[in-house]
Design an enzyme around this catalytic site. Sequence first.
Site, mmCIF file in Angstrom:
data_model
loop_
_atom_site.group_PDB
_atom_site.id
_atom_site.type_symbol
_atom_site.label_atom_id
_atom_site.label_comp_id
_atom_site.label_asym_id
_atom_site.label_seq_id
_atom_site.Cartn_x
_atom_site.Cartn_y
_atom_site.Cartn_z
ATOM 1 N NE ARG A 34 12.091 -2.515 -3.290
ATOM 2 C CZ ARG A 34 11.813 -1.156 -2.141
ATOM 3 N NH1 ARG A 34 12.138 -0.332 -2.906
ATOM 4 N NH2 ARG A 34 11.699 -0.957 -1.008
ATOM 5 C CE LYS B 267 8.666 -1.336 1.199
ATOM 6 N NZ LYS B 267 8.833 -1.430 2.381
ATOM 7 C CG HIS C 73 -2.001 -1.108 1.403
ATOM 8 N ND1 HIS C 73 -1.080 -1.810 1.379
ATOM 9 C CD2 HIS C 73 -3.519 -0.676 0.992
ATOM 10 C CE1 HIS C 73 -3.076 -3.608 1.212
ATOM 11 N NE2 HIS C 73 -4.132 -2.003 1.048
ATOM 12 C CE LYS D 85 15.459 3.974 -4.695
ATOM 13 N NZ LYS D 85 14.804 4.985 -3.424
ATOM 14 C CG ASP E 115 9.577 -6.259 5.257
ATOM 15 O OD1 ASP E 115 8.454 -5.260 5.688
ATOM 16 O OD2 ASP E 115 9.836 -5.955 6.900
ATOM 17 C CG PHE F 225 9.819 5.894 -1.135
ATOM 18 C CD1 PHE F 225 9.816 5.177 0.087
ATOM 19 C CD2 PHE F 225 10.651 5.493 -2.105
ATOM 20 C CE1 PHE F 225 10.126 3.725 -0.104
ATOM 21 C CE2 PHE F 225 10.646 3.978 -2.479
ATOM 22 C CZ PHE F 225 11.112 3.506 -2.060
ATOM 23 N N GLY F 226 11.082 7.973 1.593
ATOM 24 C CA GLY F 226 11.923 7.419 2.849
ATOM 25 C C GLY F 226 13.108 7.796 3.709
#
Length: 214
Positions: free
Chosen positions: A196, A20, A16, A182, A76, A159-160
């Site tokens: 990722r 991501k 959600h 990235k 995760d 983000f993050g």
Amino acid sequence: MSRLLPRGSRLVIATHNDGKLREFRELLAPFGFELVSAGELGLPEPDETGTTFAENARIKAEAAATASGLPALADDSGIAVQALWGAPGIFSARWAGPSKDFAAAMQRIEVDLQGRGATNRSAAFIAALSLMWPDGHEEAIEGSVVGNVVWPPRGTLGFGYDPVFLPEGHDRTFGEMSAEEKHGVDWERRSGLSHRARAFLALAERCFREAPAR
């Protein structure tokens, strides 16, 4: 034995998190899957009760696959700071609170580092991927990238915790890099920069063996 996900398959992205989801859509674009997010399907977010990134990724993927009857891909991930004994780690999102205030979360890391008088600012971004089928078959992969925490935050991309993470061998933070820089994957060289991207590359080689579309 590894299980292939054929081109054209419908695949649930079990997140959600808009950031991501955007990265996953970009990573998966060359493979011809029909993508739908857990949010678009109205699936609830399961409680992340695992003690590792891999366990929490599995919880999310299993919940989405069971509820939708479709294969589901979950991630995760988080940042682990060496001088903070690996914190925030699996609690990276929770440090930002219900309002997703990552500016406050980044500030907390810096305050904790300064409070400990830490000169070691080594950190790693870690991503665990779980690709789960409704029958319970799972393909699990982890990827990581090492670097350092910088202060103040630099860049407004990503983000993050991206603005405070400087990957090893680079002079720009993830927050200063484009999405392609990235987490883009160089399929000819089989390489990627972000945690990722590295995890996704390994998963793609295992489960998406058709060459990506050119």
